[in-house]
Design a protein around this motif. Sequence first.
Motif, PDB file in Angstrom:
ATOM      1  N   PHE A 129       1.056  -1.489   0.383  1.00 57.03           N
ATOM      2  CA  PHE A 129       0.199   0.288  -0.257  1.00 57.03           C
ATOM      3  C   PHE A 129       0.323   1.353  -0.438  1.00 57.03           C
ATOM      4  CE2 PHE A 129       0.899   0.189   4.759  1.00 57.03           C
ATOM      5  CZ  PHE A 129       0.276   2.272   5.066  1.00 57.03           C
ATOM      6  N   TYR A 130       2.062   0.991   0.699  1.00 52.33           N
ATOM      7  CA  TYR A 130       2.487   2.201   0.555  1.00 52.33           C
ATOM      8  C   TYR A 130       3.280   2.810  -0.509  1.00 52.33           C
ATOM      9  CZ  TYR A 130       5.420   5.867   3.364  1.00 52.33           C
ATOM     10  OH  TYR A 130       5.592   7.001   3.968  1.00 52.33           O
ATOM     11  N   MET A 131       3.405   2.122  -2.097  1.00 55.46           N
ATOM     12  CA  MET A 131       4.039   2.268  -2.917  1.00 55.46           C
ATOM     13  C   MET A 131       2.600   3.020  -3.392  1.00 55.46           C
ATOM     14  SD  MET A 131       4.528  -1.785  -5.125  1.00 55.46           S
ATOM     15  CE  MET A 131       2.783  -2.139  -4.985  1.00 55.46           C
ATOM     16  N   HIS A 132       1.305   3.043  -2.731  1.00 58.10           N
ATOM     17  CA  HIS A 132       0.498   3.958  -3.544  1.00 58.10           C
ATOM     18  C   HIS A 132       1.151   5.069  -3.063  1.00 58.10           C
ATOM     19  CE1 HIS A 132      -2.309   1.055  -6.057  1.00 58.10           C
ATOM     20  NE2 HIS A 132      -1.356   0.476  -4.863  1.00 58.10           N
ATOM     21  N   VAL A 133       1.249   5.132  -1.670  1.00 58.46           N
ATOM     22  CA  VAL A 133       2.035   6.920  -1.039  1.00 58.46           C
ATOM     23  C   VAL A 133       2.580   7.292  -2.225  1.00 58.46           C
ATOM     24  CG1 VAL A 133       2.034   7.820   0.812  1.00 58.46           C
ATOM     25  CG2 VAL A 133       1.043   5.871   0.822  1.00 58.46           C
ATOM     26  N   LYS A 134       3.677   7.085  -2.439  1.00 59.52           N
ATOM     27  CA  LYS A 134       4.974   7.306  -2.979  1.00 59.52           C
ATOM     28  C   LYS A 134       4.656   7.710  -4.304  1.00 59.52           C
ATOM     29  CE  LYS A 134       6.062   7.384   0.306  1.00 59.52           C
ATOM     30  NZ  LYS A 134       6.252   9.266   0.531  1.00 59.52           N
ATOM     31  N   ALA A 135       3.721   6.819  -4.864  1.00 58.68           N
ATOM     32  CA  ALA A 135       3.545   7.757  -6.141  1.00 58.68           C
ATOM     33  C   ALA A 135       3.013   8.980  -6.213  1.00 58.68           C
ATOM     34  CB  ALA A 135       2.573   5.936  -7.247  1.00 58.68           C
ATOM     35  N   PHE A 136       1.760   9.039  -5.438  1.00 61.20           N
ATOM     36  CA  PHE A 136       1.187   9.810  -5.573  1.00 61.20           C
ATOM     37  C   PHE A 136       2.080  11.186  -4.850  1.00 61.20           C
ATOM     38  CE2 PHE A 136      -1.005  12.693  -1.911  1.00 61.20           C
ATOM     39  CZ  PHE A 136      -2.308  13.069  -2.855  1.00 61.20           C
ATOM     40  N   GLU A 137       2.789  11.365  -4.239  1.00 60.59           N
ATOM     41  CA  GLU A 137       3.883  12.112  -3.739  1.00 60.59           C
ATOM     42  C   GLU A 137       4.588  12.202  -4.750  1.00 60.59           C
ATOM     43  OE1 GLU A 137       8.097  11.710  -1.302  1.00 60.59           O
ATOM     44  OE2 GLU A 137       6.448  11.247  -0.830  1.00 60.59           O
ATOM     45  N   ALA A 138       4.750  11.251  -5.591  1.00 59.53           N
ATOM     46  CA  ALA A 138       6.147  12.023  -7.178  1.00 59.53           C
ATOM     47  C   ALA A 138       5.067  12.588  -8.114  1.00 59.53           C
ATOM     48  CB  ALA A 138       6.583  10.391  -7.150  1.00 59.53           C
ATOM     49  N   MET A 139       4.164  12.405  -8.407  1.00 53.52           N
ATOM     50  CA  MET A 139       3.260  12.791  -8.903  1.00 53.52           C
ATOM     51  C   MET A 139       3.005  14.280  -8.203  1.00 53.52           C
ATOM     52  SD  MET A 139       0.371   9.788 -10.834  1.00 53.52           S
ATOM     53  CE  MET A 139      -0.275   9.462  -8.947  1.00 53.52           C
ATOM     54  N   MET A 140       2.503  14.736  -7.244  1.00 59.12           N
ATOM     55  CA  MET A 140       1.792  16.157  -6.516  1.00 59.12           C
ATOM     56  C   MET A 140       3.154  16.468  -6.969  1.00 59.12           C
ATOM     57  SD  MET A 140      -1.309  16.274  -5.945  1.00 59.12           S
ATOM     58  CE  MET A 140      -0.721  17.534  -4.499  1.00 59.12           C
ATOM     59  N   ALA A 141       4.723  16.057  -6.762  1.00 63.51           N
ATOM     60  CA  ALA A 141       5.938  16.197  -7.001  1.00 63.51           C
ATOM     61  C   ALA A 141       6.051  17.336  -7.961  1.00 63.51           C
ATOM     62  CB  ALA A 141       6.865  15.427  -6.069  1.00 63.51           C
ATOM     63  N   GLU A 142       5.526  16.796  -8.850  1.00 59.65           N
ATOM     64  CA  GLU A 142       6.026  17.100 -10.481  1.00 59.65           C
ATOM     65  C   GLU A 142       4.837  17.755 -10.949  1.00 59.65           C
ATOM     66  OE1 GLU A 142       9.033  17.289 -11.540  1.00 59.65           O
ATOM     67  OE2 GLU A 142      10.391  15.861 -10.064  1.00 59.65           O
ATOM     68  N   GLY A 143       3.844  17.634 -10.886  1.00 61.97           N
ATOM     69  CA  GLY A 143       2.738  18.458 -10.942  1.00 61.97           C
ATOM     70  C   GLY A 143       2.252  18.017 -12.173  1.00 61.97           C
ATOM     71  N   ASN A 144       2.000  16.308 -12.154  1.00 60.51           N
ATOM     72  CA  ASN A 144       1.718  15.935 -12.931  1.00 60.51           C
ATOM     73  C   ASN A 144       0.822  15.032 -12.497  1.00 60.51           C
ATOM     74  OD1 ASN A 144       0.956  14.322 -15.177  1.00 60.51           O
ATOM     75  ND2 ASN A 144       2.767  13.404 -15.117  1.00 60.51           N
ATOM     76  N   LEU A 145      -0.263  15.148 -11.527  1.00 58.83           N
ATOM     77  CA  LEU A 145      -1.209  14.113 -10.964  1.00 58.83           C
ATOM     78  C   LEU A 145      -2.551  13.523 -11.646  1.00 58.83           C
ATOM     79  CD1 LEU A 145      -1.978  12.298  -8.661  1.00 58.83           C
ATOM     80  CD2 LEU A 145      -3.688  13.858  -7.876  1.00 58.83           C
TER      81      LEU A 145
END
Length: 462
Positions: A129-145
């Motif tokens: 489940f923590y993969m999803h949290v980190k994928a979300f962080e990566a998308m947010m950090a790059e302005g690409n959600l």
Amino acid sequence: MAVKDYIRNNKDKFLNELLDLLRIPSVSADPKFKDDVFAAAEFVRESLDKAGADTVEVCQTAGYPIVYGEKTIDPSLPTVLVYGHYDVQPADPYELWDSPPFEPVIKDAPNHEEGAIFARGSADDKGQFYMHVKAFEAMMAEGNLPCNVKFMIEGEEEVGSDNLEEFVINNKEKLSADVILISDTHMISMENPSITVGLRGMAYMEVEVIGANRDLHSGTYGGAVANPINILCQMISSMLDENNHVTIPGFYDKVQELTDEQRKRLNEAPFDLEEYKSKLNIDAVHGEKGYSTIERVGIRPTLDVNGIWGGYMGEGAKTVLPSKANAKISMRLVPDQDWHEISELFENYFKSIAPDSVKVSVKTHHGGSPAVVSDSSMGYKAAEAAMEETFGKRPIPTREGGSIPIVALFQKELGTDPILFGFGLDTDALHSPNEHYGVKNYFIGIETIAVFFEKFRALSQG
């Protein structure tokens, strides 16, 4: 891809955060870990908040809390709901672990070329489940959600999710989504990625057989008074016949039988029987007559003793007839078996086969419904395309023997088929000593989840 670069540049951070989460012994089945389970919920809350969620809350239940978080970037865009659980199985027996279960270590492991994280919960389900949290962080950090996202991470999956149904029913609008992602299953292998499209359900029982009003001297009373352990073993043995069919009347009445063509397709999944036996250090497989190993663990119901005890179990000898004996018994169920009905059938049958020389009691611990999800939905197609991009190979749809109660609940209450997007392997020792999760699995999972968001948005917008 900026998101992919962010993941690569933050590998140490992402890994160390997971190790911190794994250090929290959030065992939901054992009350002595109560504070740790709550601590894990707080860890999840902080992680979602730091990753960029607009709203994060710890929702109290009659048991352990559910952590909910969301990020809405545009109401007109599709919404992805992520489910996972932060509670873990008990780590007992501790002495069989090569390293302490809540002191994660990374070391070599079979089938994991970049090593694996050894800790309780690494694969089930913290690492996933923590993969999803980190994928979300990566998308947010790059302005690409690409899509709106919601998270529902619970703390009672390993004890039956008793309070989840009420939460889902009372929060249908809050949880509404266009697709649901669950990473709590496994793939065939890193070389043969797969997506689970079927899960067995479960009914978990506890039985007690009671003889005399106290432990008795086995010399004085042996042969004249019933031995509850002997009786219990005989009763359990009678519940499976010579073909390993369950003998409970009515047990198979509603079992969904697959066609010959469906069975043929199921058995086309890559499977090496000799390798399977070698990994488990067994000389032969065992199960219901007339079915392959793949079928036995995916589409057929079972009955298994999960624990049995009674009498004297200390060092040395003590010649007693025990006053009682106990066992925990689980039944894995398939569509269209109902776990409430099966639990009742089990109880009635178990009591009916008990001799007059003993008394018996039966308790239903928990259960969950089996589920089959579509492999033609938009969510499945997005997951399939994402895996094909990151693994370089189209994933195979498979059925898995485990149980995730939330799947059938989501289908019933939210009207949505979850995508069972797991990245673990069946050799990762889930629920066993030395549970582990591949480092490469963890990072390719994060990357694949981010790609899924892109694919799902594209498919949703035509």
